[in-house]
Write an enzyme that holds these catalytic residues in place. Structure first.
Site, short mmCIF file in Angstrom:
data_model
loop_
_atom_site.label_atom_id
_atom_site.label_comp_id
_atom_site.label_asym_id
_atom_site.label_seq_id
_atom_site.Cartn_x
_atom_site.Cartn_y
_atom_site.Cartn_z
N CYS A 131 65.47 54.98 75.23
CA CYS A 131 64.08 55.22 75.24
C CYS A 131 63.43 54.51 73.85
O CYS A 131 62.17 53.98 73.96
CB CYS A 131 63.82 56.70 74.88
SG CYS A 131 65.04 57.54 74.17
N HIS A 240 58.32 59.89 71.50
CA HIS A 240 58.74 59.24 70.24
C HIS A 240 57.89 58.43 69.31
O HIS A 240 57.07 57.57 70.24
CB HIS A 240 59.95 58.39 70.41
CG HIS A 240 61.45 59.13 71.08
ND1 HIS A 240 61.43 60.40 71.07
CD2 HIS A 240 62.32 58.30 71.34
CE1 HIS A 240 62.73 60.58 71.44
NE2 HIS A 240 63.26 59.33 71.67
#
Ligand code: 3JN
Length: 335
Positions: A131, A240
């Site tokens: 990710c 994130h």
């Protein structure tokens, strides 16, 4: 495309697996039949898809004996190690979300906005990057194309959803004052920053940091780019955030850099500091784009630039990226 594919979702009951279903539904992914699969532990549960209940079947060596065109896997590395080759040997194209196959030479590692051409040489398995790598690639690719990249420094601020339900529980419990019985982390995450994602390796880096370094080289097709990373878990539920320092090969004008970010598919510029506008985890959560802001010159090096990049780690960082790969596969589906 001529006919609708048969698809399988492997790990359908997990955090990423259930987001596969959400994203497939939202994007109206065409299908003839869809099969939900998971380990014996989750088999027999039902999952909802497009208003219908599906019973999750146990993943076995025979799961791919029926005609399936595309399988989206998010069931962990060891399950992928065992079952992705079985599926591929039966003509299924697997899009695998684990790290198991990412660095294999004959497995393409793909971010569809960045290196879609690599899909063409797959031999039955295509890997979805980590990710943290995915969102960085979407921001770095336009810079690589226009200016060339010499060196990259990643510093990440990663959400607890990247650790699955256990990470989410540790933050929830910690916010309620319970820092006992930690499920995911070595230390309390509420009120803390943990410079420790995945296990430590002999070189002093974590596995997450080495994933970012190695995957960057593979996706950008350039092992000469110098890359380093520090990955940090922060008390954020979703999305994130990354500070990225980049040394470009060529000189640049800041306004041209902003313009090349604006032109790049899947990337949204949020950069108006006078009005406190910059990418934020809370805003990115639930969306499929990558956001870039705080775009400024790094005066400490030649041709340096600093950026702040945010994306939903479960959607663009996992499920959406895999479904975008599957959408590209539809174009190559045989009659
Ligand atoms: O911690 C994060 O924010 C991302 C976690 C990714 C992850 C967690 C467990 C196993 C991975 C991954 O995608 O690299 C894996 C793995 O498949 O190795």
């Amino acid at each position: 495309m001529k006919r609708k594919p048969n698809i399988a979702v492997v790990g359908a009951t997990g955090v990423v697996g259930s987001t596969f279903l959400k994203v497939l539904e939202e994007r109206d992914f065409p299908f003839e039949n869809i099969y939900m699969m998971a380990s014996a532990k989750s088999a027999g549960k039902t999952v909802k898809f497009k208003g219908k209940d599906y019973v999750v079947e146990e993943l076995t060596e025979h799961s791919f004996d029926k005609p399936i065109d595309i399988a989206l896997f998010s069931a962990g590395g060891s399950t992928s190690a065992k079952f992705a080759p079985i599926a591929a040997s039966k003509g299924v194209t697997v899009v695998d979300n684990s790290s198991q196959w990412r660095m294999y030479e004959d497995v393409p590692l793909v971010v569809p906005e960045v290196n879609p051409e690599d899909i063409a040489w797959n031999k039955g398995i295509i890997a979805n990057p980590n990710c943290s790598t995915i969102q960085a690639m979407v921001a770095l690719k336009p810079l690589q194309d226009k200016y060339g990249i010499k060196r990259v420094v990643y510093s990440t601020y990663q959400a607890v959803s990247g650790s699955g339900v256990k990470g989410i529980n540790d933050l929830k419990n910690g916010l309620e004052g319970n820092n006992e019985d930690l499920q995911a982390y070595a230390h309390p995450i509420a009120g803390n920053c943990l410079p420790h994602i995945d296990v430590f390796l002999d070189n002093g880096y974590t596995k997450e940091e080495m994933k970012m370094i190695n995957e960057t080289h593979k996706i950008l097709h350039d092992d000469d780019i110098k890359v380093t990373a520090t990955t940090v878990r922060v008390p954020v539920f979703d999305s994130h955030s990354e500070s990225i320092n980049i040394e470009l090969e060529k000189p640049f004008e800041l306004e041209d850099v902003v313009e090349c970010f604006r032109q790049f598919p899947g990337l949204i510029v949020q950069d108006d500091v006078e009005n406190n506008v910059y990418p934020l985890a809370l805003d990115a959560a639930g969306t499929d784009e990558v956001y870039v802001g705080r775009i400024r010159r790094d005066y400490s090096v030649e041709n340096g630039i600093n950026i702040w990049v945010v994306a939903d780690n479960i959607r663009k960082g996992a499920a959406t990226n895999a479904v975008q790969i599957a959408e590209k596969l539809l174009e190559q589906l045989p009659d």
